[in-house]
Scaffold this motif. Structure first.
Motif, PDB file in Angstrom:
ATOM      1  N   MET A  66      -6.865   2.698  -1.845  1.00 19.41           N
ATOM      2  CA  MET A  66      -5.613   2.625  -1.764  1.00 19.41           C
ATOM      3  C   MET A  66      -5.112   1.123  -2.062  1.00 19.41           C
ATOM      4  O   MET A  66      -4.067   0.919  -2.575  1.00 19.41           O
ATOM      5  N   MET A  67      -5.949   0.076  -1.520  1.00 22.45           N
ATOM      6  CA  MET A  67      -5.587  -1.124  -1.713  1.00 22.45           C
ATOM      7  C   MET A  67      -5.422  -1.742  -3.209  1.00 22.45           C
ATOM      8  O   MET A  67      -4.925  -2.784  -3.456  1.00 22.45           O
TER       9      MET A  67
ATOM     10  N   MET B 121       1.693  10.931   1.077  1.00 18.76           N
ATOM     11  CA  MET B 121       2.390  10.936  -0.077  1.00 18.76           C
ATOM     12  C   MET B 121       1.273  11.326  -1.027  1.00 18.76           C
ATOM     13  O   MET B 121       1.274  12.149  -2.096  1.00 18.76           O
ATOM     14  N   MET B 122       0.154  10.549  -1.092  1.00 24.20           N
ATOM     15  CA  MET B 122      -0.864  10.458  -2.066  1.00 24.20           C
ATOM     16  C   MET B 122      -1.493  11.786  -1.962  1.00 24.20           C
ATOM     17  O   MET B 122      -1.754  12.335  -2.838  1.00 24.20           O
ATOM     18  N   GLN B 123      -1.868  12.056  -0.746  1.00 28.83           N
ATOM     19  CA  GLN B 123      -2.435  13.597  -0.696  1.00 28.83           C
ATOM     20  C   GLN B 123      -1.632  14.618  -1.045  1.00 28.83           C
ATOM     21  O   GLN B 123      -2.067  15.473  -1.718  1.00 28.83           O
ATOM     22  N   LYS B 124      -0.349  14.547  -1.040  1.00 27.62           N
ATOM     23  CA  LYS B 124       0.596  15.704  -1.224  1.00 27.62           C
ATOM     24  C   LYS B 124       0.980  15.574  -2.500  1.00 27.62           C
ATOM     25  O   LYS B 124       1.088  17.011  -3.327  1.00 27.62           O
ATOM     26  N   ASN B 125       1.307  14.494  -3.320  1.00 22.94           N
ATOM     27  CA  ASN B 125       1.813  14.317  -4.641  1.00 22.94           C
ATOM     28  C   ASN B 125       0.964  13.399  -5.374  1.00 22.94           C
ATOM     29  O   ASN B 125       1.590  12.557  -5.950  1.00 22.94           O
ATOM     30  N   PRO B 126      -0.335  13.595  -5.646  1.00 20.72           N
ATOM     31  CA  PRO B 126      -1.024  12.773  -6.318  1.00 20.72           C
ATOM     32  C   PRO B 126      -0.519  12.500  -7.908  1.00 20.72           C
ATOM     33  O   PRO B 126      -0.519  11.451  -8.524  1.00 20.72           O
TER      34      PRO B 126
ATOM     35  N   VAL C  39      -4.267   0.064  -5.560  1.00 23.36           N
ATOM     36  CA  VAL C  39      -3.229   0.684  -6.594  1.00 23.36           C
ATOM     37  C   VAL C  39      -1.761  -0.006  -6.332  1.00 23.36           C
ATOM     38  O   VAL C  39      -1.305  -0.446  -5.188  1.00 23.36           O
ATOM     39  N   PRO C  40      -1.312  -0.318  -7.710  1.00 22.81           N
ATOM     40  CA  PRO C  40       0.016  -0.873  -7.468  1.00 22.81           C
ATOM     41  C   PRO C  40       1.098  -0.167  -6.939  1.00 22.81           C
ATOM     42  O   PRO C  40       0.897   1.078  -7.116  1.00 22.81           O
ATOM     43  N   ASN C  41       2.135  -0.644  -6.556  1.00 26.08           N
ATOM     44  CA  ASN C  41       3.300   0.208  -6.007  1.00 26.08           C
ATOM     45  C   ASN C  41       3.984   0.924  -7.375  1.00 26.08           C
ATOM     46  O   ASN C  41       3.871   0.901  -8.314  1.00 26.08           O
ATOM     47  N   ILE C  42       4.869   1.823  -6.988  1.00 30.22           N
ATOM     48  CA  ILE C  42       5.266   2.706  -7.761  1.00 30.22           C
ATOM     49  C   ILE C  42       6.687   2.349  -8.306  1.00 30.22           C
ATOM     50  O   ILE C  42       7.552   1.918  -7.306  1.00 30.22           O
ATOM     51  N   PRO C  43       6.868   2.148  -9.488  1.00 28.59           N
ATOM     52  CA  PRO C  43       8.152   1.610  -9.983  1.00 28.59           C
ATOM     53  C   PRO C  43       9.421   2.402  -9.749  1.00 28.59           C
ATOM     54  O   PRO C  43       9.232   3.795  -9.589  1.00 28.59           O
ATOM     55  N   HIS C  44      10.659   1.925  -9.375  1.00 28.67           N
ATOM     56  CA  HIS C  44      11.737   2.558  -8.906  1.00 28.67           C
ATOM     57  C   HIS C  44      12.134   3.365 -10.281  1.00 28.67           C
ATOM     58  O   HIS C  44      11.771   2.787 -11.343  1.00 28.67           O
ATOM     59  N   GLU C  45      12.704   4.400 -10.199  1.00 37.45           N
ATOM     60  CA  GLU C  45      13.303   5.373 -11.215  1.00 37.45           C
ATOM     61  C   GLU C  45      14.021   4.720 -12.111  1.00 37.45           C
ATOM     62  O   GLU C  45      14.074   5.172 -13.578  1.00 37.45           O
ATOM     63  N   SER C  46      14.742   3.492 -11.984  1.00 37.67           N
ATOM     64  CA  SER C  46      15.528   2.747 -12.636  1.00 37.67           C
ATOM     65  C   SER C  46      14.983   1.965 -13.433  1.00 37.67           C
ATOM     66  O   SER C  46      15.731   1.403 -14.464  1.00 37.67           O
ATOM     67  N   VAL C  47      13.690   1.529 -13.322  1.00 40.52           N
ATOM     68  CA  VAL C  47      12.981   0.645 -14.047  1.00 40.52           C
ATOM     69  C   VAL C  47      12.750   1.234 -15.555  1.00 40.52           C
ATOM     70  O   VAL C  47      12.220   2.168 -15.540  1.00 40.52           O
TER      71      VAL C  47
ATOM     72  N   MET D 177       0.780  -1.306  -0.131  1.00 37.59           N
ATOM     73  CA  MET D 177       0.078   0.041  -0.047  1.00 37.59           C
ATOM     74  C   MET D 177       0.829   1.258   0.130  1.00 37.59           C
ATOM     75  O   MET D 177       1.695   1.388   0.606  1.00 37.59           O
ATOM     76  N   LEU D 178       0.642   2.199  -0.949  1.00 40.35           N
ATOM     77  CA  LEU D 178       1.319   3.447  -0.776  1.00 40.35           C
ATOM     78  C   LEU D 178       1.020   4.345   0.313  1.00 40.35           C
ATOM     79  O   LEU D 178       0.115   4.042   1.158  1.00 40.35           O
ATOM     80  N   ASP D 179       1.980   5.253   0.552  1.00 38.80           N
ATOM     81  CA  ASP D 179       1.813   6.303   1.785  1.00 38.80           C
ATOM     82  C   ASP D 179       0.764   6.958   1.753  1.00 38.80           C
ATOM     83  O   ASP D 179       0.836   7.801   0.480  1.00 38.80           O
TER      84      ASP D 179
END
Length: 425
Positions: A100-101, A6-11, A103-111, A1-3
């Protein structure tokens, strides 16, 4: 689950992540729910403030023997409205949590960014493909003719997408499992675990199988909502669910050999023959609870530990990195190991190693206490196949086959095979 914060501040971060993944989930749904939640909270707080302000006036009137019925009536209305708002707020918060449940995880910037498995880059190759002076055969023909595999018997017992192994074949699968467990525990620092093969709903939710992927699971017909595990990742990752780990315990690494049960709901018509896509198979799984600063280093180590098995077996393979469009629900970065199968003239997945960041830590509420801070943090979790035993059996049969239909046992497995060095027709 995402933070949530973070979701509220940076959608926008999540919106961009979903776009890279090719997901159709709309972040505006979360934003609308969050706006509604804030409005409800503000109204509830205003009513509570009003109630607190009027309370002393009611007491004052009563003490003076004055009529306070108008204020009491008003407070009754305020209490009724507050109850209505509390109910609405609970409904909105439930809907927000469900969103929230999902939503998939956020890929790392290197992906690497890509739409599908066709966009997965190959990172490295290992080993030379065997050369045959005959047409190599598929494992289902080899295993059946050597009397080790019987798909018809399995179908009689359980239906399609099951297998049954006899004699040398059952022993070979056991030998592979022993090699994997011994290697991971003795050379790579994993602690062997024998976990439950049936888990509850909370455990499935902690690793991300529920609620989104329920159709892929085998659910027991029981009111308590029990499920057969699709992988040992599920019970192993939840060992510390709801707990705070001492920072000195990180990394903590577990491995387990278990059966895995999958409905294969979305694979109709795929791999209908052989051992590649079954409802039940065996796998050695690795799980790592890592410090956030060390999790990507741990991913490289875990992938190397999985590769080691194929190196010991002297079977060629390649390592690919999954692009954003092919990345699993819980992962921030994943490497797949694909083994060479000469009978199929193709590379096929035999292991998937993923760093899930704090995604599962949040869902299962697994934290650690750092040495240099009073603030607890969510652990990073990693998981990887070390390896899928059935697919490893496939690789052995197809890579070690001989012109006469026999199969040579790899040198590293001979100590486990009770003197069997070649399986002959």
């Amino acid at each position: 689950m995402l933070d949530l914060k973070m979701m509220q501040k940076n959608p926008e971060i999540v919106r961009e992540s979903l776009k890279k993944r090719g997901s159709k989930i709309d972040v505006q749904g979360f934003t609308d729910l969050d706006t509604q939640r804030k409005e409800l909270i503000a109204e509830v707080e205003a009513l509570k403030a009003e109630k607190n302000a009027v309370g002393p006036e009611i007491a004052k009137r009563k003490k003076a023997g004055e009529d306070a019925s108008d204020l009491l009536k008003k407070m009754g209305e305020v209490s009724g409205r507050t109850k209505e708002l509390d109910k609405e707020l609970t409904e909105v918060q439930t809907a927000q949590n469900e969103w929230m449940m999902s939503v998939p995880n956020i890929p790392h910037e290197s992906v690497p960014v890509g739409a599908s498995e066709d966009d997965n880059p190959v990172r490295r190759y290992w080993g030379e493909k065997p050369e045959f002076d005959f047409e190599p055969r598929e494992h289902w023909d080899l295993g059946t003719e050597l009397g080790g595999l019987d798909f018809e018997c399995a179908a009689k017992l359980a239906g399609s997408r099951f297998s049954i192994s006899f004699g040398w074949c059952a022993r070979l699968e056991r030998a592979l499992a022993q090699l994997m467990l011994n290697t991971q525990t003795e050379q790579h620092g994993y602690t062997e675990v024998l976990p439950p093969f049936i888990v509850n709903k909370a455990t499935m939710t902690g690793t991300g199988q529920l609620p989104k992927f329920e159709e892929d699971l085998f659910k027991l017909t029981d009111d308590r909502e029990f499920y057969l595990i699709p992988t040992a990742e599920v019970p192993l990752t939840n060992i510390y669910a709801g707990e705070v780990i001492d920072g000195d315990m990180l990394p903590t690494k577990f491995c387990a050999q278990t059966p895995c049960f999958r409905s294969e709901a979305g694979s109709y018509g795929k791999d209908t023959k052989g051992l590649i896509r079954l409802h039940q198979f065996y796998k050695v799984e690795m799980v790592n609870f890592a410090h956030p600063d060390k999790s990507f280093e741990a991913l490289e180590d875990m992938t190397a530990a999985a590769e080691k098995i194929l190196q010991l077996l002297k079977i060629p393979y390649r390592v690919i990195e999954l692009c954003t469009g092919d990345l699993g629900f819980s992962a921030v970065k994943t490497y797949d190991i694909e083994v060479w199968l000469p009978g199929q003239n193709a590379y096929r997945e035999i292991s998937s190693c993923s760093n899930c960041g704090d995604f599962q830590g949040r869902r299962a509420n697994i934290k650690f206490q750092p040495k240099d801070s009073k603030k607890k943090q969510f652990v990073h979790t990693l998981n990887g196949s070390g390896l899928a035993i059935g697919r490893c059996l496939v690789a052995v049969l197809e890579n070690y086959q001989q012109a006469d239909g026999s199969v040579v046992i790899p040198d590293v497995l001979k100590p486990y095979m009770g003197g069997i060095e070649v399986v002959k027709p």
